[in-house]
Design a protein around this motif. Sequence first.
Motif, PDB file in Angstrom:
ATOM      1  N   SER A  23       0.817  -1.211   0.000  1.00  0.00           N
ATOM      2  CA  SER A  23       0.000   0.000   0.000  1.00  0.00           C
ATOM      3  C   SER A  23       0.853   1.264   0.000  1.00  0.00           C
ATOM      4  O   SER A  23       1.737   1.450   0.840  1.00  0.00           O
ATOM      5  CB  SER A  23      -0.902  -0.009   1.235  1.00  0.00           C
ATOM      6  OG  SER A  23      -1.460   1.250   1.445  1.00  0.00           O
ATOM      7  N   LYS A  24       0.570   2.144  -0.936  1.00  0.00           N
ATOM      8  CA  LYS A  24       1.273   3.425  -1.015  1.00  0.00           C
ATOM      9  C   LYS A  24       0.955   4.276   0.210  1.00  0.00           C
ATOM     10  O   LYS A  24       1.837   4.935   0.762  1.00  0.00           O
ATOM     11  CB  LYS A  24       0.850   4.156  -2.295  1.00  0.00           C
ATOM     12  CG  LYS A  24       1.655   5.365  -2.620  1.00  0.00           C
ATOM     13  CD  LYS A  24       1.287   5.904  -3.996  1.00  0.00           C
ATOM     14  CE  LYS A  24       2.327   6.895  -4.446  1.00  0.00           C
ATOM     15  NZ  LYS A  24       2.172   7.240  -5.853  1.00  0.00           N
ATOM     16  N   ARG A  27       3.015   3.127   3.145  1.00  0.00           N
ATOM     17  CA  ARG A  27       4.410   3.566   3.023  1.00  0.00           C
ATOM     18  C   ARG A  27       4.551   5.028   3.421  1.00  0.00           C
ATOM     19  O   ARG A  27       5.461   5.390   4.168  1.00  0.00           O
ATOM     20  CB  ARG A  27       4.918   3.338   1.593  1.00  0.00           C
ATOM     21  CG  ARG A  27       5.142   1.877   1.267  1.00  0.00           C
ATOM     22  CD  ARG A  27       5.902   1.704  -0.034  1.00  0.00           C
ATOM     23  NE  ARG A  27       5.212   2.246  -1.199  1.00  0.00           N
ATOM     24  CZ  ARG A  27       4.378   1.562  -1.970  1.00  0.00           C
ATOM     25  NH1 ARG A  27       4.112   0.307  -1.698  1.00  0.00           N
ATOM     26  NH2 ARG A  27       3.816   2.123  -3.017  1.00  0.00           N
ATOM     27  N   GLU A  61       9.863   6.673  -0.506  1.00  0.00           N
ATOM     28  CA  GLU A  61       8.660   5.862  -0.784  1.00  0.00           C
ATOM     29  C   GLU A  61       8.904   4.951  -1.978  1.00  0.00           C
ATOM     30  O   GLU A  61       8.530   3.777  -1.960  1.00  0.00           O
ATOM     31  CB  GLU A  61       7.460   6.792  -1.044  1.00  0.00           C
ATOM     32  CG  GLU A  61       6.135   6.069  -1.119  1.00  0.00           C
ATOM     33  CD  GLU A  61       5.803   5.549  -2.512  1.00  0.00           C
ATOM     34  OE1 GLU A  61       5.083   4.532  -2.609  1.00  0.00           O
ATOM     35  OE2 GLU A  61       6.258   6.151  -3.506  1.00  0.00           O
ATOM     36  N   GLU A  62       9.576   5.458  -3.006  1.00  0.00           N
ATOM     37  CA  GLU A  62       9.906   4.629  -4.175  1.00  0.00           C
ATOM     38  C   GLU A  62      10.861   3.501  -3.791  1.00  0.00           C
ATOM     39  O   GLU A  62      10.719   2.371  -4.254  1.00  0.00           O
ATOM     40  CB  GLU A  62      10.529   5.483  -5.289  1.00  0.00           C
ATOM     41  CG  GLU A  62       9.533   6.234  -6.112  1.00  0.00           C
ATOM     42  CD  GLU A  62       8.593   5.322  -6.888  1.00  0.00           C
ATOM     43  OE1 GLU A  62       9.052   4.296  -7.447  1.00  0.00           O
ATOM     44  OE2 GLU A  62       7.392   5.623  -6.939  1.00  0.00           O
ATOM     45  N   LYS A  65       8.954   0.921  -2.021  1.00  0.00           N
ATOM     46  CA  LYS A  65       8.096   0.209  -2.977  1.00  0.00           C
ATOM     47  C   LYS A  65       8.880  -0.866  -3.731  1.00  0.00           C
ATOM     48  O   LYS A  65       8.413  -1.998  -3.878  1.00  0.00           O
ATOM     49  CB  LYS A  65       7.503   1.213  -3.979  1.00  0.00           C
ATOM     50  CG  LYS A  65       6.601   0.604  -5.018  1.00  0.00           C
ATOM     51  CD  LYS A  65       6.100   1.685  -5.946  1.00  0.00           C
ATOM     52  CE  LYS A  65       5.207   1.114  -7.018  1.00  0.00           C
ATOM     53  NZ  LYS A  65       4.725   2.160  -7.936  1.00  0.00           N
TER      54      LYS A  65
END
Length: 165
Positions: A23-24, A27, A61-62, A65
């Motif tokens: 889930s973005k 994060r 965040e990237e 991910k």
Amino acid sequence: MFKAVQAGDKRKAMSLQKLILKSKAARFLAIRQVTQLNAGKKTAGIDGKKALNFKERFELEELLKTSSNNWKHQGLRAIPIPKKDGSNRMLKIPTIADRCWQCLAKYALEPAHEATFHEKSYGFRAGRSAHDAQKVLFHNLNSQAKGINKRVIELDIEKCVRRDS
């Protein structure tokens, strides 16, 4: 996830945990928790970063991910903390990225773990204090509770309470 674990649906609980890790929003919440809300938010890890700007948060965040399923932690920064007896205790501090990954993992694991706790468990639980335990004890010992069928258990919790003075 809490309800799935309580119901014993292990497959659904694991599926929900995977969704949380992907889930973005989770994060970004983990990044916000570590960089803006935590008490130790201004403590630098071995990479020397104390805070992240807007662009660095999106880059982190990237990174979370792309590598959350096979995260490799970086080194820990050791800070000596003096004890009362004159010796030092080493405090190990992870980097901001490592703390964010740990927070994300906590978001995925904590609801399942909470579902297996007893409702009156007070050990290492957020939001539970000695006052809550005292209140429960008072309600169980007052004259309206269970009449003559009361049981009193004596506990020695002196070793469980930390004294910093």
